[in-house]
Design a protein around this motif. Structure first.
Motif, short mmCIF file in Angstrom:
data_model
loop_
_atom_site.label_atom_id
_atom_site.label_comp_id
_atom_site.label_asym_id
_atom_site.label_seq_id
_atom_site.Cartn_x
_atom_site.Cartn_y
_atom_site.Cartn_z
N LYS A 101 -4.75 -8.40 4.47
CA LYS A 101 -4.25 -7.16 3.88
C LYS A 101 -3.82 -6.17 4.96
O LYS A 101 -4.52 -5.96 5.94
N TYR A 102 -2.66 -5.56 4.74
CA TYR A 102 -2.19 -4.45 5.57
C TYR A 102 -2.02 -3.22 4.69
O TYR A 102 -1.45 -3.31 3.59
N VAL A 103 -2.54 -2.08 5.16
CA VAL A 103 -2.42 -0.83 4.42
C VAL A 103 -1.93 0.27 5.35
O VAL A 103 -2.42 0.40 6.48
N HIS A 104 -0.98 1.06 4.87
CA HIS A 104 -0.54 2.26 5.59
C HIS A 104 -0.99 3.48 4.80
O HIS A 104 -0.75 3.57 3.59
N TRP A 118 -0.27 2.63 0.76
CA TRP A 118 0.50 1.51 0.22
C TRP A 118 0.05 0.25 0.92
O TRP A 118 -0.05 0.23 2.15
N GLU A 119 -0.24 -0.78 0.15
CA GLU A 119 -0.77 -1.98 0.77
C GLU A 119 -0.06 -3.24 0.31
O GLU A 119 0.57 -3.27 -0.75
N PHE A 120 -0.19 -4.25 1.16
CA PHE A 120 0.35 -5.57 0.86
C PHE A 120 -0.74 -6.59 1.15
O PHE A 120 -1.35 -6.56 2.22
N ILE A 121 -1.00 -7.47 0.19
CA ILE A 121 -2.06 -8.47 0.30
C ILE A 121 -1.48 -9.85 0.09
O ILE A 121 -0.74 -10.09 -0.88
N GLY A 145 1.28 -2.48 -3.89
CA GLY A 145 1.28 -1.29 -4.73
C GLY A 145 0.62 -0.10 -4.05
O GLY A 145 0.08 -0.21 -2.94
N PRO A 146 0.65 1.08 -4.69
CA PRO A 146 0.15 2.32 -4.10
C PRO A 146 -1.28 2.66 -4.54
O PRO A 146 -1.80 2.12 -5.53
N ALA A 160 -7.15 6.38 -7.74
CA ALA A 160 -6.74 5.22 -8.53
C ALA A 160 -5.76 4.38 -7.73
O ALA A 160 -5.05 4.88 -6.85
N GLN A 161 -5.74 3.09 -8.04
CA GLN A 161 -4.83 2.14 -7.42
C GLN A 161 -3.98 1.49 -8.52
O GLN A 161 -4.46 1.28 -9.63
N PHE A 162 -2.76 1.14 -8.17
CA PHE A 162 -1.84 0.52 -9.12
C PHE A 162 -1.12 -0.62 -8.39
O PHE A 162 -0.38 -0.36 -7.43
N PHE A 163 -1.33 -1.84 -8.83
CA PHE A 163 -0.79 -2.99 -8.11
C PHE A 163 -0.07 -3.95 -9.04
O PHE A 163 -0.41 -4.08 -10.21
#
Length: 300
Positions: A101-104, A118-121, A145-146, A160-163
């Motif tokens: 996982k990378y998150v900015h 915002w992350e990508f898994i 998602g953010p 909250a997270q939304f993916f």
């Protein structure tokens, strides 16, 4: 099987970027990488069961920073819960789920009391049936998602997270069949200097499944963590995870509750390692959890 934002507490109070390397933490990361590289579909475990202490202890009003997380989840049983909530023996199997996982993270200048991420898994999963001596592996469906949050008090976080999970992964890894959408409220509360509570709960909405020829019911889940930091390095914690899915035309009702114990190692303000074992204690039409979770975090 997804896991999201995590940040050591010390960094949440800093605004500068820190670049440091520790021989101990690098060695641990190498061992973890080797473990997750041995297998690359995984038994269906409880959704988001990989969260740990401080998972959602997030800052506001900070300079942008990044996180890389490597998750390893090792399941060594093929047992299941039947429709009468009895544990049934199944084919002996070994499953490992690896998620990179990378998150900015950043905070808007116009709204400094709001945090954004915002992350990508990318999951990679593999299973081996030791009874039949068969195996399969592959890259699963990617997730992106953010997330957004604020701090109602200096010692609490609410967000909250939304993916979305795109069906472009390998079918051998349980992917490539349907879209999935995650809505995940979360919170973190610091209860004094050493005790802390972090939790999430939410739902998974499924798109049309070609394999099932229909759409599954909404899945509901929650994860709770209570940790006590006994020293600058060690933080033991207790875990509770639960999920439930109602029946529909294409799926039966299913649920499971799992309890776990773990340890978070605060290696450095920019690095941490979390290890936990969880086991299912009750379930219905669900795989029986018996899993070791490992999570390594690096922040820059």
């Amino acid at each position: 099987m997804q896991k999201w934002i995590a940040i050591p507490r010390e960094v949440g109070r800093r605004s500068q970027t820190i670049l440091t390397r520790l021989p101990l933490s690098i060695g641990i990361a190498a061992v973890l990488f080797a473990l997750v590289s041995l297998w690359i579909p995984a038994a269906a475990q409880i959704t988001l069961d990989v969260i740990g202490p401080h998972e959602y202890e997030l800052p506001v009003g900070f300079k942008p920073f990044n996180i890389f997380v490597e998750y390893g989840e090792m399941q060594a049983t093929g047992n299941t819960w039947d429709a009468n909530s009895n544990r049934q023996d199944g084919p002996s199997s070994e499953t490992l789920i690896s998620e990179s996982k990378y998150v900015h993270f950043w905070t808007p200048q116009s709204v400094p009391k709001l945090g954004l991420g915002w992350e990508f898994i990318l999951p990679a999963v593999g299973t081996r049936n030791t009874t039949d001596n068969t195996s399969s592996s592959g890259v699963g469906d990617p997730i992106t998602g953010p997330a957004l949050w604020f701090k109602p008090t200096p010692k609490s976080t609410l967000g909250a997270q939304f993916f979305a999970q795109a069906p472009i992964g390998s079918k051998d890894a349980g992917g490539g069949d349907q879209w999935k959408y995650y809505i995940v409220p979360f919170t973190d509360i610091r209860l004094g200097k050493k005790l802390g509570y972090t939790a999430d709960g939410g739902s998974v909405l499924y798109g049309h499944s070609t394999k099932l020829d229909g759409r599954q019911s909404v899945l509901w889940f929650t994860g709770q963590r209570l940790g006590y930091q006994v020293s600058g390095l060690l933080e033991p914690f207790f875990a509770v995870d639960y999920e439930h899915e109602a029946s529909s035309r294409v799926n039966v009702v299913s649920s499971e509750t799992a309890l776990g114990l773990g340890m978070m190692f605060h290696l450095h303000p920019t690095q941490s390692l979390t290890v936990r074992y969880s086991a299912g204690v009750a379930g219905e039409n669900h795989s029986d959890t018996s899993v070791v979770n490992i999570k390594y975090i690096y922040i820059w």
